[in-house]
Write an enzyme that holds these catalytic residues in place. Sequence first.
Site, mmCIF file in Angstrom:
data_model
loop_
_atom_site.group_PDB
_atom_site.id
_atom_site.type_symbol
_atom_site.label_atom_id
_atom_site.label_comp_id
_atom_site.label_asym_id
_atom_site.label_seq_id
_atom_site.Cartn_x
_atom_site.Cartn_y
_atom_site.Cartn_z
ATOM 1 C CE LYS A 79 -7.284 24.964 -8.804
ATOM 2 N NZ LYS A 79 -7.303 26.090 -9.765
ATOM 3 C CG ASP A 113 -12.497 26.092 -11.670
ATOM 4 O OD1 ASP A 113 -13.530 26.602 -11.183
ATOM 5 O OD2 ASP A 113 -11.468 26.756 -11.946
ATOM 6 C CE LYS A 166 -12.713 27.707 -14.912
ATOM 7 N NZ LYS A 166 -11.741 28.775 -15.205
ATOM 8 C CG ASP A 213 -8.787 23.625 -11.737
ATOM 9 O OD1 ASP A 213 -7.642 23.979 -12.075
ATOM 10 O OD2 ASP A 213 -9.596 24.387 -11.171
ATOM 11 C CG ASP A 243 -13.096 30.806 -12.792
ATOM 12 O OD1 ASP A 243 -12.808 29.683 -12.332
ATOM 13 O OD2 ASP A 243 -13.058 31.090 -14.008
ATOM 14 C CD GLU A 271 -11.003 27.390 -8.574
ATOM 15 O OE1 GLU A 271 -11.262 28.452 -9.170
ATOM 16 O OE2 GLU A 271 -10.285 26.505 -9.071
ATOM 17 N NE ARG A 315 -6.043 33.308 -7.268
ATOM 18 C CZ ARG A 315 -5.678 34.179 -8.208
ATOM 19 N NH1 ARG A 315 -5.279 35.391 -7.871
ATOM 20 N NH2 ARG A 315 -5.703 33.842 -9.487
HETATM 21 N N1 BES Z 1 -8.303 26.539 -12.874
HETATM 22 C C1 BES Z 1 -8.325 27.869 -13.332
HETATM 23 C C2 BES Z 1 -7.064 28.261 -14.080
HETATM 24 C C3 BES Z 1 -6.825 27.629 -15.416
HETATM 25 C C4 BES Z 1 -7.643 27.912 -16.479
HETATM 26 C C5 BES Z 1 -5.729 26.816 -15.588
HETATM 27 C C6 BES Z 1 -7.380 27.364 -17.717
HETATM 28 C C7 BES Z 1 -5.460 26.278 -16.800
HETATM 29 C C8 BES Z 1 -6.293 26.555 -17.873
HETATM 30 C C9 BES Z 1 -8.445 28.812 -12.146
HETATM 31 O O1 BES Z 1 -9.199 28.374 -11.092
HETATM 32 C C10 BES Z 1 -9.082 30.049 -12.706
HETATM 33 O O2 BES Z 1 -10.195 29.969 -13.151
HETATM 34 N N2 BES Z 1 -8.360 31.167 -12.669
HETATM 35 C C11 BES Z 1 -8.853 32.389 -13.206
HETATM 36 C C12 BES Z 1 -8.429 33.486 -12.269
HETATM 37 C C13 BES Z 1 -9.066 34.807 -12.563
HETATM 38 C C14 BES Z 1 -10.550 34.770 -12.246
HETATM 39 C C15 BES Z 1 -8.379 35.863 -11.735
HETATM 40 C C16 BES Z 1 -8.225 32.592 -14.577
HETATM 41 O O3 BES Z 1 -7.053 32.280 -14.759
HETATM 42 O O4 BES Z 1 -8.940 33.038 -15.466
HETATM 43 ZN ZN ZN Z 2 -9.342 26.347 -10.840
HETATM 44 MN MN MN Z 3 -11.278 28.775 -11.358
#
Ligand code: BES
Ligand code: ZN
Ligand code: MN
Length: 469
Positions: free
Chosen positions: A236, A241, A248, A259, A318, A320, A322
């Site tokens: 990824k 992000d 966020k 990210d 958010d 994104e 996947r």
């Molecule tokens: N990059 C983030 C995940 C992340 C956040 C990894 C903090 C490490 C630390 C990812 O893109 C994300 O924002 N995921 C969301 C998914 C949710 C909206 C289903 C998350 O984990 O809050």
């Molecule tokens: Zn992310």
């Molecule tokens: Mn995200």
Amino acid sequence: MKDILLDKTSKKPGAKKAKAVPIATVSSDNLDAFRRALPSAGARWIEANGFKGSRGQLLLMPGEDGDIARVLFGLGGQSEAATRDAFLPGHLSSQLPDGTYVFEDGLPDPELATLGWLLNAYRFDRYRKPGGTKAQLVAPDGIDTAAVRRVASGACLARDLINIPAEDMGPGELEKATRDLARGHKARVKVTKGEDLLARNFPMIHTVGRASDRAPRLIDMVWGAAGKPKVTLVGKGVCFDTGGLNLKPGGSMALMKKDMGGAANVLGLASMIMAAKLPVRLRVLIPAVDNNVSANAFRPSDVLLSRNGMTVEIANTDAEGRLVVADALSLADEESPDLIVDMATLTGAARVALGPDLPPFYTDDEVLAADVAAHCSATSDPVWRMPLWPRYDGWLDSKIADVNHISEGGFAGSVTAALFLKRFVSKARSYAHFDIYGWTPTARPGRPYGGADQAIRGLFSLLGERYGK
Ligand code: BES
Ligand code: ZN
Ligand code: MN
């Protein structure tokens, strides 16, 4: 990477070793016996300084001329064995004064201690004067120093790429970093960028990345002979992000330069594989994008078409990672490789479940799971298997599309993200997904604060055993 490891096989064997200060590693259980074997002045020095051999404790022993004659380093007691870290002796590289050192016999795991020495000395110097330790280590007997250097340099590449702020590590710079790595090993790089992503059928990479003025792209690096086992790594590469329209909050956005930690880690692993000339046909796929806010940003409720033809309902911009990883996985899967490994800083839920030090991994391949666990444990590169729990797959059902990219309740967020990705892999012989954190919030021996290599030393060890000569 600074070279602070001295080979014994240099021109004058033994010359450096003669001057090196010896380091004795002492467990607290053996301290009494150790002390009794010393001349009385040494024994008194140990006592006077309160040296107990406890974990990480350091004592410098003076010589008659006032030089440092010997270093004592505590390993703790047997009862602490379960939490002992093979990198612990490596912590000395940032604690000792400038000079040359050599471990005495009896060091528990010389190869990992040496690797820990190098990894512990890592310092991110891009924006300040180089500094840090100049404590050099004479390589212990019987270790493969070239192999240790290859692993350290791959791990430090991953750390560097993560540590560089997003302003200086966008999709274009990530492409350049890949090209730089490829050049050193005669790998080929193909990049599909901007509108070409639509023409070449990578719709989700384009849609996620289109709101940035730094064009989204898919980076495709191939190395090795065509007939060898096909190993494909997908990372990824979200260079920053923001969360997109589901923005966020500031606190959650602060660290999002990391990210692209999955991309950084697969490049680090690729560097180890190519430097070791592992007999595989390696492919590295990196969807490199910014998840930005702009007038043309994708929205919650949109339905995206994916590379493999599935329609994907968006509930939260958010989630994104996947989406871009899915299109890259589809491409990876098309040539039915022997193994696909993806690494992604995919969910906050993974960190909630296991914390920052212990990335979960997912696979349906029991043999691979056992091998990953064994190699990661043996290399002090901890991971933990989590389940692709089939019953939760239905949580990804959508009322208007083939699949939703997230589940409604948010339960088991790392598991449902893994289940989503799994839908894009069907032909590969074997597949594993690593939901990494990519960051060390609190420094530990061998692991300074900041960008983190995770699982790639373990995976390199596994690949070496599977495919090596
Ligand atoms: N990059 C983030 C995940 C992340 C956040 C990894 C903090 C490490 C630390 C990812 O893109 C994300 O924002 N995921 C969301 C998914 C949710 C909206 C289903 C998350 O984990 O809050
Ligand atoms: Zn992310
Ligand atoms: Mn995200």
